[in-house]
Design an enzyme around this catalytic site. Sequence first.
Site, PDB file in Angstrom:
ATOM      1  N   THR A 144       5.715   1.242   4.759  1.00 41.85           N
ATOM      2  CA  THR A 144       6.609   0.081   4.556  1.00 41.85           C
ATOM      3  C   THR A 144       7.252   0.171   4.994  1.00 41.85           C
ATOM      4  O   THR A 144       8.338   0.257   5.551  1.00 41.85           O
ATOM      5  CB  THR A 144       5.924  -0.045   2.651  1.00 41.85           C
ATOM      6  OG1 THR A 144       4.331  -0.537   2.783  1.00 41.85           O
ATOM      7  CG2 THR A 144       6.858  -1.464   2.447  1.00 41.85           C
ATOM      8  N   GLY A 152       1.046  -1.247   0.108  1.00 40.93           N
ATOM      9  CA  GLY A 152       0.318   0.169   0.212  1.00 40.93           C
ATOM     10  C   GLY A 152       0.886   0.928  -0.392  1.00 40.93           C
ATOM     11  O   GLY A 152       1.553   1.444  -0.780  1.00 40.93           O
ATOM     12  N   CYS A 153       0.731   2.089   0.643  1.00 41.70           N
ATOM     13  CA  CYS A 153       1.137   3.636   1.410  1.00 41.70           C
ATOM     14  C   CYS A 153       2.748   2.903   1.233  1.00 41.70           C
ATOM     15  O   CYS A 153       3.324   2.302   3.061  1.00 41.70           O
ATOM     16  CB  CYS A 153       0.751   4.553   2.029  1.00 41.70           C
ATOM     17  SG  CYS A 153       2.046   5.764   2.761  1.00 41.70           S
ATOM     18  N   PHE A 154       4.113   3.846   0.718  1.00 40.17           N
ATOM     19  CA  PHE A 154       5.359   3.320   0.539  1.00 40.17           C
ATOM     20  C   PHE A 154       5.814   3.871   1.833  1.00 40.17           C
ATOM     21  O   PHE A 154       6.782   4.392   2.951  1.00 40.17           O
ATOM     22  CB  PHE A 154       5.984   3.775  -0.252  1.00 40.17           C
ATOM     23  CG  PHE A 154       6.043   5.066  -1.211  1.00 40.17           C
ATOM     24  CD1 PHE A 154       5.470   5.815  -0.616  1.00 40.17           C
ATOM     25  CD2 PHE A 154       6.151   4.689  -2.143  1.00 40.17           C
ATOM     26  CE1 PHE A 154       5.233   7.214  -1.280  1.00 40.17           C
ATOM     27  CE2 PHE A 154       6.229   6.076  -3.090  1.00 40.17           C
ATOM     28  CZ  PHE A 154       6.034   7.145  -2.640  1.00 40.17           C
ATOM     29  N   TRP A 155       5.168   4.820   2.218  1.00 42.98           N
ATOM     30  CA  TRP A 155       5.494   5.305   3.843  1.00 42.98           C
ATOM     31  C   TRP A 155       5.132   4.931   5.166  1.00 42.98           C
ATOM     32  O   TRP A 155       6.211   4.687   5.648  1.00 42.98           O
ATOM     33  CB  TRP A 155       5.041   6.937   3.933  1.00 42.98           C
ATOM     34  CG  TRP A 155       5.043   8.205   2.921  1.00 42.98           C
ATOM     35  CD1 TRP A 155       5.848   8.226   2.275  1.00 42.98           C
ATOM     36  CD2 TRP A 155       3.467   8.786   3.334  1.00 42.98           C
ATOM     37  NE1 TRP A 155       5.779   9.154   1.733  1.00 42.98           N
ATOM     38  CE2 TRP A 155       3.625   9.777   1.611  1.00 42.98           C
ATOM     39  CE3 TRP A 155       2.777   9.627   3.539  1.00 42.98           C
ATOM     40  CZ2 TRP A 155       3.255  11.218   1.694  1.00 42.98           C
ATOM     41  CZ3 TRP A 155       1.848  10.857   3.304  1.00 42.98           C
ATOM     42  CH2 TRP A 155       2.300  11.196   2.484  1.00 42.98           C
TER      43      TRP A 155
END
Length: 189
Positions: free
Chosen positions: A22, A17-20
């Site tokens: 991860t 999903g959102c790479f922030w």
Amino acid sequence: MTTNQSANFEKATFGTGCFWCTEAMYNSLDGVHSAISGYEGGPKPNPTYKEVCTGTTGHAECVEVTFDPSKITYQELLEAFFRSHDPTTLNRQGADVGTQYRSVIFYHTDEQKRLAETAKEELNKAGAYNSPIVTEISPASEFFEAEAYHQNYFVKNPGQGYCAFVIAPKLDKFKKVFKEKLKSHSELA
């Protein structure tokens, strides 16, 4: 870092999903040298965040993890992957909707492919989730590093709404589950 040390590192690439989220999660793990936010899986070279957000480039927001397999195994990275997001929702994580937010593992070696497929199969057989896992498992292609303002976004913007209300609670939960694998406070600084 010496050349010999860097030769021992391996790469793994995950989209949750959102790479922030991860990136913050993987950067907290001992043995992870770096987690870089970026885009992978689409045919367009050098896509921008704005382009990827349209969902038309074929890229997923993902994180390229460089890790030391003597400190953390690929299996442990897979466990973190499957426990940190909902791998049963197609092209969606929470309010983030579109192919750019798909659950995806981009494997770099045949062994990574085998381990990812085995983990997915075993979790499905065990009924670990209420629905089948839809995580895409694809060969790694060219990784495009996201714009500089996306790198270490959570660390640089802890008071930003999404960081405070979505990432922080998710990261706190993750750290409780993986407390034995976290970097020391001095390594996080």
